[in-house]
Design an enzyme around this catalytic site. Structure first.
Site, mmCIF file in Angstrom:
data_model
loop_
_atom_site.group_PDB
_atom_site.id
_atom_site.type_symbol
_atom_site.label_atom_id
_atom_site.label_comp_id
_atom_site.label_asym_id
_atom_site.label_seq_id
_atom_site.Cartn_x
_atom_site.Cartn_y
_atom_site.Cartn_z
ATOM 1 N N GLU A 1 20.064 -21.083 -16.981
ATOM 2 C CA GLU A 1 20.771 -21.440 -15.750
ATOM 3 C C GLU A 1 20.034 -22.609 -15.096
ATOM 4 O O GLU A 1 18.889 -22.476 -14.681
ATOM 5 C CB GLU A 1 20.802 -20.247 -14.789
ATOM 6 C CG GLU A 1 21.416 -18.978 -15.372
ATOM 7 C CD GLU A 1 22.928 -19.032 -15.481
ATOM 8 O OE1 GLU A 1 23.527 -19.941 -14.869
ATOM 9 O OE2 GLU A 1 23.500 -18.176 -16.169
ATOM 10 N N ARG B 1 40.969 -26.587 -17.883
ATOM 11 C CA ARG B 1 41.664 -25.756 -18.879
ATOM 12 C C ARG B 1 42.188 -26.568 -20.059
ATOM 13 O O ARG B 1 43.209 -26.225 -20.653
ATOM 14 C CB ARG B 1 42.832 -24.990 -18.222
ATOM 15 C CG ARG B 1 42.428 -24.135 -17.012
ATOM 16 C CD ARG B 1 41.829 -22.808 -17.425
ATOM 17 N NE ARG B 1 41.316 -22.064 -16.286
ATOM 18 C CZ ARG B 1 42.018 -21.202 -15.575
ATOM 19 N NH1 ARG B 1 43.293 -21.002 -15.846
ATOM 20 N NH2 ARG B 1 41.440 -20.549 -14.584
ATOM 21 N N SER C 1 35.383 -26.748 -23.249
ATOM 22 C CA SER C 1 34.207 -25.893 -23.412
ATOM 23 C C SER C 1 34.280 -25.096 -24.707
ATOM 24 O O SER C 1 33.293 -24.997 -25.447
ATOM 25 C CB SER C 1 34.056 -24.952 -22.217
ATOM 26 O OG SER C 1 33.768 -25.682 -21.041
ATOM 27 N N GLY D 1 40.469 -26.971 -22.796
ATOM 28 C CA GLY D 1 39.864 -26.430 -24.016
ATOM 29 C C GLY D 1 38.554 -27.077 -24.384
ATOM 30 O O GLY D 1 38.017 -26.833 -25.462
ATOM 31 N N ARG E 1 31.248 -16.715 -25.270
ATOM 32 C CA ARG E 1 30.017 -16.864 -26.064
ATOM 33 C C ARG E 1 29.457 -15.545 -26.562
ATOM 34 O O ARG E 1 28.467 -15.531 -27.285
ATOM 35 C CB ARG E 1 28.930 -17.557 -25.217
ATOM 36 C CG ARG E 1 29.294 -18.917 -24.696
ATOM 37 C CD ARG E 1 28.081 -19.666 -24.181
ATOM 38 N NE ARG E 1 27.310 -18.933 -23.206
ATOM 39 C CZ ARG E 1 27.550 -18.903 -21.899
ATOM 40 N NH1 ARG E 1 28.575 -19.579 -21.415
ATOM 41 N NH2 ARG E 1 26.774 -18.222 -21.065
ATOM 42 N N HIS F 1 33.427 -17.895 -19.488
ATOM 43 C CA HIS F 1 32.589 -18.631 -20.436
ATOM 44 C C HIS F 1 31.582 -17.705 -21.114
ATOM 45 O O HIS F 1 31.314 -17.833 -22.315
ATOM 46 C CB HIS F 1 31.861 -19.777 -19.731
ATOM 47 C CG HIS F 1 32.742 -20.960 -19.444
ATOM 48 N ND1 HIS F 1 33.186 -21.814 -20.419
ATOM 49 C CD2 HIS F 1 33.267 -21.425 -18.291
ATOM 50 C CE1 HIS F 1 33.939 -22.755 -19.884
ATOM 51 N NE2 HIS F 1 34.007 -22.540 -18.593
#
Length: 198
Positions: free
Chosen positions: A71, A16, A20, A18, A62, A58
Site C-alpha cells: 500500500e 471500467r 487493471s 478493463g 487478484r 481489485h
C-alpha cells in the site's frame, strides 16, 4: 536512456475499461513462465464507499494468485527496497497517486500551490520508475485516461490535467509498450519500443 533489462509497459484507459485486469493478466502470464514474484503497488485510498468497493473488487481479482501487495498512496520511491531482481510489478494507479501528491499538506496549504513542489515530485517519480524498471523483469503502470473529457472550468482540475498529460507523455516515451484499453480491448500504440503505425 534506459538503465536496465526490465520491460516497462504503460496501460491507460477510461473507468471500467478493463485496464487493471489486462495489466494483471500480463504480469501473471510473465511470472508463470519464469517463476518470478508478483508485486502489486496500490495507490488507492478508501476515502469513500465507491473507492472501498473498487479496492475490494481489485483484491478479489487478484485472489487466485500470490501477489505481494504494497500500500503506497504517495512517495513511490519508498517501495524500492521491497522490489527484487526479476519481480513482476504492477502499479495501480498513476492518476490516484497524482491526486494524493497534489494535495499533500505543506504548511498551511497543499503541494499543488507550493512553487516547484509538483515539479520535484514528478522528477522523483520518473527516477523511481527508471529504478524499478532496472530491477524488475516487467513493470506495468496503470493510469486513467482523463483527458478525453470536456475541459474543466476549475483551475485545480486544469492543473491536474496538465500534470497527468505531461506524465503520460514522459512515461509513454520511456516505455517499451504503450496500450490504451477501450471496452476491454487493447489498442497498442507502442510495442517493443516502436510506435505502431495506424
Amino acid at each position: 536512456m534506459r538503465g536496465g533489462d526490465g520491460m516497462l509497459t504503460f496501460v491507460s484507459g477510461g473507468v471500467r475499461s478493463g485496464k487493471s485486469s489486462f495489466a494483471e493478466r500480463l504480469l501473471v502470464d510473465g511470472a508463470r513462465k519464469t517463476g518470478g514474484r508478483l508485486v502489486y503497488v496500490a495507490s488507492g485510498r478508501a476515502v469513500d464507499e465507491e473507492m472501498q468497493e473498487r479496492i475490494e473488487r481489485h483484491k478479489a481479482d487478484r485472489a487466485g494468485e500470490s501477489w505481494l501487495t504494497i500500500e503506497q498512496p504517495m512517495s513511490l520511491h519508498e517501495v524500492l527496497p521491497f522490489i527484487r531482481e526479476g519481480d513482476f510489478v504492477l502499479w495501480d494507479c498513476l492518476t490516484t497517486w497524482l491526486a494524493n501528491e497534489m494535495y499533500e499538506e505543506i504548511g498551511h496549504t497543499y503541494c499543488v500551490h507550493v512553487e516547484n513542489c509538483m515539479r520535484d515530485k514528478t522528477e522523483r517519480l520518473m527516477e523511481t520508475v527508471a529504478a524499478i524498471t532496472a530491477k524488475a523483469s516487467q513493470f506495468v503502470i496503470v493510469s486513467n485516461e482523463v483527458l478525453d473529457e470536456l475541459p474543466s472550468v476549475y483551475e485545480e482540475t486544469k492543473m491536474y490535467c496538465g500534470w497527468i498529460g505531461m506524465l503520460h507523455q514522459q512515461l509513454v516515451a520511456f516505455a517499451d509498450t504503450a496500450i490504451e484499453m477501450d471496452t476491454g480491448m487493447a489498442l497498442y500504440w507502442k510495442q517493443d519500443g516502436q510506435v505502431v503505425m495506424r
